[in-house]
Design a protein around this motif. Structure first.
Motif, PDB file in Angstrom:
ATOM      1  N   ILE A 148      61.201  77.194  41.938  1.00 29.36           N
ATOM      2  CA  ILE A 148      60.471  75.988  43.209  1.00 29.36           C
ATOM      3  C   ILE A 148      59.589  78.204  43.262  1.00 29.36           C
ATOM      4  O   ILE A 148      58.220  77.859  43.442  1.00 29.36           O
ATOM      5  N   GLY A 149      60.362  79.748  43.657  1.00 28.39           N
ATOM      6  CA  GLY A 149      59.290  80.477  43.872  1.00 28.39           C
ATOM      7  C   GLY A 149      58.658  80.617  42.754  1.00 28.39           C
ATOM      8  O   GLY A 149      57.399  81.533  42.684  1.00 28.39           O
ATOM      9  N   HIS A 150      58.993  80.308  41.614  1.00 25.94           N
ATOM     10  CA  HIS A 150      58.199  80.690  40.647  1.00 25.94           C
ATOM     11  C   HIS A 150      57.174  80.248  40.609  1.00 25.94           C
ATOM     12  O   HIS A 150      56.164  80.850  40.480  1.00 25.94           O
ATOM     13  N   LYS A 151      56.807  78.652  40.834  1.00 27.80           N
ATOM     14  CA  LYS A 151      56.179  78.541  40.006  1.00 27.80           C
ATOM     15  C   LYS A 151      54.898  78.750  40.979  1.00 27.80           C
ATOM     16  O   LYS A 151      53.798  77.833  40.930  1.00 27.80           O
ATOM     17  N   ALA A 152      55.380  78.397  42.217  1.00 26.96           N
ATOM     18  CA  ALA A 152      54.007  78.498  43.133  1.00 26.96           C
ATOM     19  C   ALA A 152      53.732  79.753  43.607  1.00 26.96           C
ATOM     20  O   ALA A 152      52.043  80.005  42.723  1.00 26.96           O
ATOM     21  N   LEU A 153      54.165  81.604  42.550  1.00 26.26           N
ATOM     22  CA  LEU A 153      53.091  82.096  42.157  1.00 26.26           C
ATOM     23  C   LEU A 153      52.562  82.120  40.760  1.00 26.26           C
ATOM     24  O   LEU A 153      52.023  82.824  41.101  1.00 26.26           O
ATOM     25  N   ALA A 154      53.243  81.394  40.145  1.00 33.28           N
ATOM     26  CA  ALA A 154      53.047  81.313  39.097  1.00 33.28           C
ATOM     27  C   ALA A 154      51.443  80.243  38.395  1.00 33.28           C
ATOM     28  O   ALA A 154      50.312  80.747  38.562  1.00 33.28           O
TER      29      ALA A 154
END
Lengths: 315, 315
Positions: free
Chosen positions: B41-47
């Protein structure tokens, strides 16, 4: 500003130092749609974000808005929210350059604001307060907390002058970021500055911690907004608790070298703004709010207010 | 970067042009906690946010994160979310300078990213496509949409190679922003560029509208990711619909002068990245996806996907 919204990202060519802050307002946490009109929700979300730029002494530049909208909020209300933001942006010369619109289970406003200064040296951090500095606040405090009481318990306004009650509700619903005051205080030599979003006691603690100093506030010197005494009495509360513990006034708390205070007050006065000395920076740590005899007063502990705060932490 | 989080706002001294984009991910709208691990969830939001900078050809610089956390999400999960973001930030040299933490009814991630370029002229907008340009995409498409199918309907993976299924799920959960590809394509003379968040058809429409041109895509030329055909067959769907209508691949769609295509492909190849010509820019308006006989194919209409999109509009 080279390109605004409508592309993947906005393009700017800033000169000097850039100041960036983010702020989020969530329905049921920071506001209720039952008590806050749509334009006020937009107004406050942008004003609260700009208040962080004011506390640095920056000139407001650009804003980026992310809106999460539940099915229950129609296009008309969205336009009113945007209108409230646009009015604040216009008043402070802010360009709204970008945004993002999404479905959401409740109304969500996430605002990013960018400010500018000729160089980092012209900006005021939280960390520069030195023992001997005067501690001052702009304006008068407690209005936003008293306004919240009036919105949540309308019967408290029964004995109150109508215009005064309206003013207090407006302090809660439509705060004004103190951008001019921030720049004037920065130019006057402010050593540390913060905006009063969490309340005088809590925000003074940030200045104390960041600066490695102690802050002593004289309770009798705290400037209390008109009508706060009356609302506090009707609610069975203490006016000082609303003024020093309530938060959301978005006035500025500033540390100034003792010999700079008078000049700063005069410069603010010519802008129609008040500056009140509320205490001093000392060696040591922590924050003390002192009564006339020098005993400490506890102003914390308003859980019903605390729950509405932007700094709330997950349990 | 002069000052990061811990003050009212972060201070930077950018040189040249600054590029800013905001992106929001809301539980139940953009992701489900049942299928997406916290770090993803964190990865995708920033990516996803950085992908907008990639589409401008900018160098990623800073990020600001606002997190809304429901009571059901504990400190451990918050740390995993932050860890997923930190990994993406590290991989792309991004400094996470500020943030805001708040209670919320569902998990909310609002991300602001700032990128840089020597001057605005070095950035690629959406609007520059000219008739005669080649239309190309990086990588292969449909993986994210097929991965979403596998996450929502695990039984579809039954006949599928396990590593292939893992790859497809990773394309949905942990997309990579094509920052290097974006800079290479900008340097190679890209006239317009956008990241594929809404899907090839929808994002090509943005390029067509912004440039006042028509875009023709040859369906047979669309590079389809490994495993997408198999998932589409198992789901009773069409692979082209997943690849051109699905979105969230976060590859780049780019218009290039016809004589620049070969050089761009070679430069990308030396970075280990593919570039495929999928069509051309023509005079006129709109987007057409054409089969071998030149007839138009409709790839829109996946409501179950559409509902998960960041561009969803309130009803």
């Amino acid at each position: 500003v080279v390109a605004g919204s409508g592309d993947d990202a906005a393009i700017t060519v800033p000169g000097g130092a850039t100041v960036t802050s983010v702020d989020m307002a969530i329905e049921g946490v920071h506001f209720r749609r039952e008590t806050a009109p749509p334009d006020a929700i937009g107004h406050k979300a942008l004003a609260a974000a700009l208040s962080d730029l004011a506390a640095m002494g920056a000139v407001a530049g650009e804003a980026y808005v992310q809106l999460g909208v539940p099915d229950a909020v129609g296009e008309d209300e969205c336009l009113q929210i945007a209108g409230g933001m646009a009015a604040v942006a216009r008043a402070h010369g802010v360009a709204v350059l970008g945004g993002d619109l999404s479905r959401a289970p409740v109304l969500i406003l996430a605002v990013t604001v960018v400010g500018h200064a000729p160089s980092p040296a012209e900006l005021v951090r939280r960390s520069g307060a030195r023992a001997g500095d005067a501690v001052c606040v702009t304006g008068r405090l407690g209005g936003a907390a008293a306004g919240l009481q009036l919105l949540e318990r309308p019967e408290l306004a029964d004995g109150l002058d109508r215009a005064l009650a309206d003013d207090l509700r407006a302090r809660q619903l439509r705060p004004e970021p103190r951008l001019t005051a921030g720049r004037v205080l920065a130019a006057a030599g402010a050593t540390a500055m913060i905006d009063l979003s969490d309340g005088l006691a809590a925000d003074a603690r940030h200045i104390a911690e960041c600066g490695g100093v102690r802050i002593e506030i004289e309770s009798g010197a705290v400037p209390i907004a008109a009508g706060v005494e009356e609302v506090a009495r009707a609610a069975g509360m203490d006016a000082l608790h609303l003024a020093a513990g309530g938060g959301e006034d978005y006035e500025l708390l500033v540390a100034l070298p003792a010999d700079a205070q008078e000049g700063a007050a005069a410069a603010l006065s010519s802008e129609g703004l008040e500056l009140s000395r509320v205490g001093r920076v000392a060696t040591g740590e922590g924050v003390a709010i002192l009564d006339e005899s020098g005993s400490e007063i506890d102003v914390g502990g308003f859980d019903h207010l605390r729950d509405r705060r932007s700094q709330a932490r997950p349990s």
